[in-house]
Design a protein around this motif. Structure first.
Motif, PDB file in Angstrom:
ATOM      1  N   ALA A  29      -2.135   4.037  -8.737  1.00 35.29           N
ATOM      2  CA  ALA A  29      -1.025   4.403  -7.872  1.00 35.29           C
ATOM      3  C   ALA A  29      -0.784   5.910  -7.942  1.00 35.29           C
ATOM      4  O   ALA A  29      -1.084   6.557  -8.948  1.00 35.29           O
ATOM      5  CB  ALA A  29       0.239   3.646  -8.283  1.00 35.29           C
TER       6      ALA A  29
ATOM      7  N   SER B  83       0.822  -1.194   0.000  1.00 36.77           N
ATOM      8  CA  SER B  83       0.000   0.000   0.000  1.00 36.77           C
ATOM      9  C   SER B  83       0.862   1.252   0.000  1.00 36.77           C
ATOM     10  O   SER B  83       0.520   2.255  -0.652  1.00 36.77           O
ATOM     11  CB  SER B  83      -0.930  -0.005   1.211  1.00 36.77           C
ATOM     12  OG  SER B  83      -1.848   1.061   1.160  1.00 36.77           O
TER      13      SER B  83
ATOM     14  N   THR C 282      -2.355   4.049   3.278  1.00 36.44           N
ATOM     15  CA  THR C 282      -2.651   5.092   2.293  1.00 36.44           C
ATOM     16  C   THR C 282      -3.038   6.389   2.979  1.00 36.44           C
ATOM     17  O   THR C 282      -2.532   7.476   2.648  1.00 36.44           O
ATOM     18  CB  THR C 282      -3.794   4.640   1.363  1.00 36.44           C
ATOM     19  OG1 THR C 282      -3.422   3.428   0.709  1.00 36.44           O
ATOM     20  CG2 THR C 282      -4.098   5.706   0.318  1.00 36.44           C
TER      21      THR C 282
ATOM     22  N   LEU D 265       1.981   2.000  -3.511  1.00 38.36           N
ATOM     23  CA  LEU D 265       0.878   2.565  -4.282  1.00 38.36           C
ATOM     24  C   LEU D 265       0.592   4.006  -3.870  1.00 38.36           C
ATOM     25  O   LEU D 265       0.091   4.804  -4.672  1.00 38.36           O
ATOM     26  CB  LEU D 265      -0.376   1.715  -4.103  1.00 38.36           C
ATOM     27  CG  LEU D 265      -0.352   0.335  -4.766  1.00 38.36           C
ATOM     28  CD1 LEU D 265      -1.561  -0.488  -4.339  1.00 38.36           C
ATOM     29  CD2 LEU D 265      -0.317   0.465  -6.283  1.00 38.36           C
TER      30      LEU D 265
END
Length: 339
Positions: A185, A15, A151, A18
């Protein structure tokens, strides 16, 4: 999107990449080592940098340098290693440098043991370094949240130019679950404040040193204003059967998952129990507690520590309702019976 079976620790790294992270500096420690291993595997594949530092002290200072250059970066450790990083974390907060730090908690104090615990709460939520600063703290309770909150951690770190900690117990870091990732991404971009080695960035200055007493007071007040803004905008908590709950259970991380099962059993017996699971440990969702206190007659805090989260719950309620406390320590699961 499709789901992939993996440990929560690995989900953090995937994550992070990304989310535009291109720098990982760390030192392995159980139960966080899979994060370092996954970063060593995946970072070079996307043109990022992985570096195993000689110590946790070195790792956090490498993070300081990378963040100063505008790189989205992170590290990971557990209790003893996070302790060694505290000076660097304070420096980064003082210099307003964004970064993400994953703390996969083990038993303490000292070397303690490698079993899962929640004893780092005070260290990261209250700030273990010197000075007037805070770190934003997110508490996932599943491998999926390890991905999703990573994120969010990078978004918050950049938004507030501040270190953000992902605080997860060893259970969540080590368990394997299906995880779904974002399809798109984020491409890394240099922020305008970075010291990027260009003519345009030459006037930029990254420091936590303010020799004048008026200057330092003004700087700390500016940091405080930033934290107050985060408290207004960024609190997050999960409510489960709290609408009519007379008894509210409170727990984060793996404890939150256990308390969901307890809540379901209690409801099946006709007992009006609900669960409030803090997701942001700082800023703390105090307003959620005060709202529930209107109809709930008691709160029960459950944690795998000696009583750290419970202090913030009592502060939030300010004596409006009684707060009971249940706990296990040393890596004991809450379902283990005392001998």
């Amino acid at each position: 999107m499709h789901k992939q079976l993996m440990k929560g620790n690995e989900a953090i790294v995937r994550s992070a990449i990304l989310a535009g992270c291109r720098g990982f500096y760390g030192y392995p420690i159980t139960p966080a080592s899979e994060i370092t291993e996954a970063a060593a595997l995946y970072m070079p594949q996307v043109g990022g940098v992985f570096l195993q530092a000689e110590s946790e002290v070195a790792a956090i200072n490498m993070l300081y340098g990378a963040s100063s250059a505008g790189i989205r970066c992170m590290t990971a450790s557990s209790g003893p290693g996070i302790s060694l990083m505290q000076e660097g974390i304070s420096y980064m907060a003082g210099a307003e440098l964004p970064c993400v730090i994953a703390d996969i908690t083990r038993g303490g104090p000292g070397l303690g043991n490698i079993a899962s615990e929640q004893s780092d709460y005070h260290q990261v939520v209250k700030g273990g370094g010197n000075g007037n600063y805070r770190t934003l703290v997110l508490a996932p309770y599943s491998a999926q949240e390890m991905a999703g909150l990573t994120t969010l951690a990078f978004e918050l770190a950049d938004r507030y130019r501040n270190p953000v900690v992902i605080l997860a117990d060893g259970f969540v870091g080590q368990m394997m679950e299906p995880v779904e990732f974002e399809e798109t991404a984020i491409l890394p971009q240099l922020p305008e404040w970075a010291v990027a080695g260009t003519a345009e960035s030459r006037p930029n200055m990254i420091t936590s040193l303010h020799m004048g007493i008026d200057d330092l007071e003004a700087h700390v007040n500016a940091l405080e204003a930033k934290y107050r803004l985060a408290e207004q905008r960024e609190t997050r908590a999960e409510h489960w059967y709290t609408e009519d709950a007379e008894i509210v259970l409170v727990g984060y991380g793996i404890v939150g998952r256990i308390l969901k099962a307890v809540t379901a059993e209690a409801r099946a017996m006709g007992i009006k129990v609900g669960l409030l699971r803090p997701i942001t440990l700082y800023p703390f969702p105090s307003t959620d507690f005060r709202r529930l206190a209107v109809h709930a007659h008691s709160f029960v805090v459950v944690e795998m520590s000696n009583g750290q989260l419970v202090e913030d719950v009592r502060l939030a309620l300010n004596g409006k309702r009684p707060v009971e406390f249940l706990n296990r320590m040393g890596g004991m699961s809450l379902r283990m019976k005392r001998s």
